[in-house]
Write a protein that holds these residues in place. Structure first.
Motif, PDB file in Angstrom:
ATOM      1  N   GLY A   1      57.339  80.448  67.178  1.00 50.09           N
ATOM      2  CA  GLY A   1      57.913  79.355  66.413  1.00 50.09           C
ATOM      3  C   GLY A   1      58.121  78.079  67.193  1.00 50.09           C
ATOM      4  N   SER A   2      57.820  78.073  68.493  1.00 49.87           N
ATOM      5  CA  SER A   2      58.069  76.875  69.291  1.00 49.87           C
ATOM      6  C   SER A   2      56.857  75.953  69.410  1.00 49.87           C
ATOM      7  CB  SER A   2      58.577  77.260  70.683  1.00 49.87           C
ATOM      8  OG  SER A   2      57.619  78.036  71.356  1.00 49.87           O
ATOM      9  N   ILE A   3      55.707  76.359  68.883  1.00 44.77           N
ATOM     10  CA  ILE A   3      54.520  75.496  68.879  1.00 44.77           C
ATOM     11  C   ILE A   3      54.324  75.011  67.448  1.00 44.77           C
ATOM     12  CG2 ILE A   3      52.034  75.367  69.257  1.00 44.77           C
ATOM     13  CD1 ILE A   3      52.341  77.489  71.396  1.00 44.77           C
ATOM     14  N   ALA A   4      54.416  73.703  67.247  1.00 45.01           N
ATOM     15  CA  ALA A   4      54.397  73.133  65.903  1.00 45.01           C
ATOM     16  C   ALA A   4      53.123  73.458  65.123  1.00 45.01           C
ATOM     17  CB  ALA A   4      54.579  71.616  65.979  1.00 45.01           C
ATOM     18  N   ASP A   5      51.973  73.347  65.753  1.00 50.60           N
ATOM     19  CA  ASP A   5      50.714  73.563  65.043  1.00 50.60           C
ATOM     20  C   ASP A   5      50.321  75.035  64.936  1.00 50.60           C
ATOM     21  OD1 ASP A   5      50.455  70.865  64.668  1.00 50.60           O
ATOM     22  OD2 ASP A   5      49.243  70.570  66.461  1.00 50.60           O
ATOM     23  N   LEU A   6      51.030  75.903  65.636  1.00 51.55           N
ATOM     24  CA  LEU A   6      50.720  77.323  65.627  1.00 51.55           C
ATOM     25  C   LEU A   6      52.024  78.124  65.701  1.00 51.55           C
ATOM     26  CD1 LEU A   6      48.169  79.074  65.525  1.00 51.55           C
ATOM     27  CD2 LEU A   6      48.159  79.064  68.013  1.00 51.55           C
TER      28      LEU A   6
END
Length: 122
Positions: free
Chosen positions: A45-50
């Motif tokens: 959940g900490s990578i916006a695009d993935l």
């Protein structure tokens, strides 16, 4: 999921080099081990695009150390890391060094990963 090539921009390039020559491709165990380490350092959940990529171990960081916790963490790592990094994990061992550090050993199709990681997975 097929193994994806990891690409890295060479920051030491000179201006006379073509841009396509400045990208180095790594297809070996070292590249995959870097990707695994990145996975341990990245909570889901900490990578916006993935948002689905990353470990799901943060919920377990305050649990008391026990064999049951080790087995639960191994299962979570086995399921999620295989999906996120496209690994065929052949062996996995997790040992608590102390309350804040874990020794993780993973055998996969490209070689082996062995590292000490912090228990705080966020």
């Amino acid at each position: 999921m097929a193994f994806s090539t990891i690409e890295e921009l060479d920051h030491l390039i000179e201006l006379s080099v073509d841009p396509q020559d400045a990208v180095t491709r790594y297809n070996d165990a070292d590249a995959m081990n870097d990707r695994i380490m990145e996975w341990f350092e990245t909570p889901q959940g900490s990578i916006a695009d993935l948002p689905s990529w990353g470990n799901t171990l943060a919920a377990l960081q305050h649990e008391p150390i026990s064999e049951s916790l080790e087995v639960l963490m191994e299962i979570k790592i086995l399921k999620k890391l295989s999906i996120d990094c496209g690994l065929q994990i052949q062996g996995l061992r997790l040992d608590f060094i102390d309350i804040d550090r874990i020794d993780i050993q993973i055998k996969h199709q490209y070689g082996a990963f062995s590292s000490e990681v912090a228990r705080a997975f966020q």
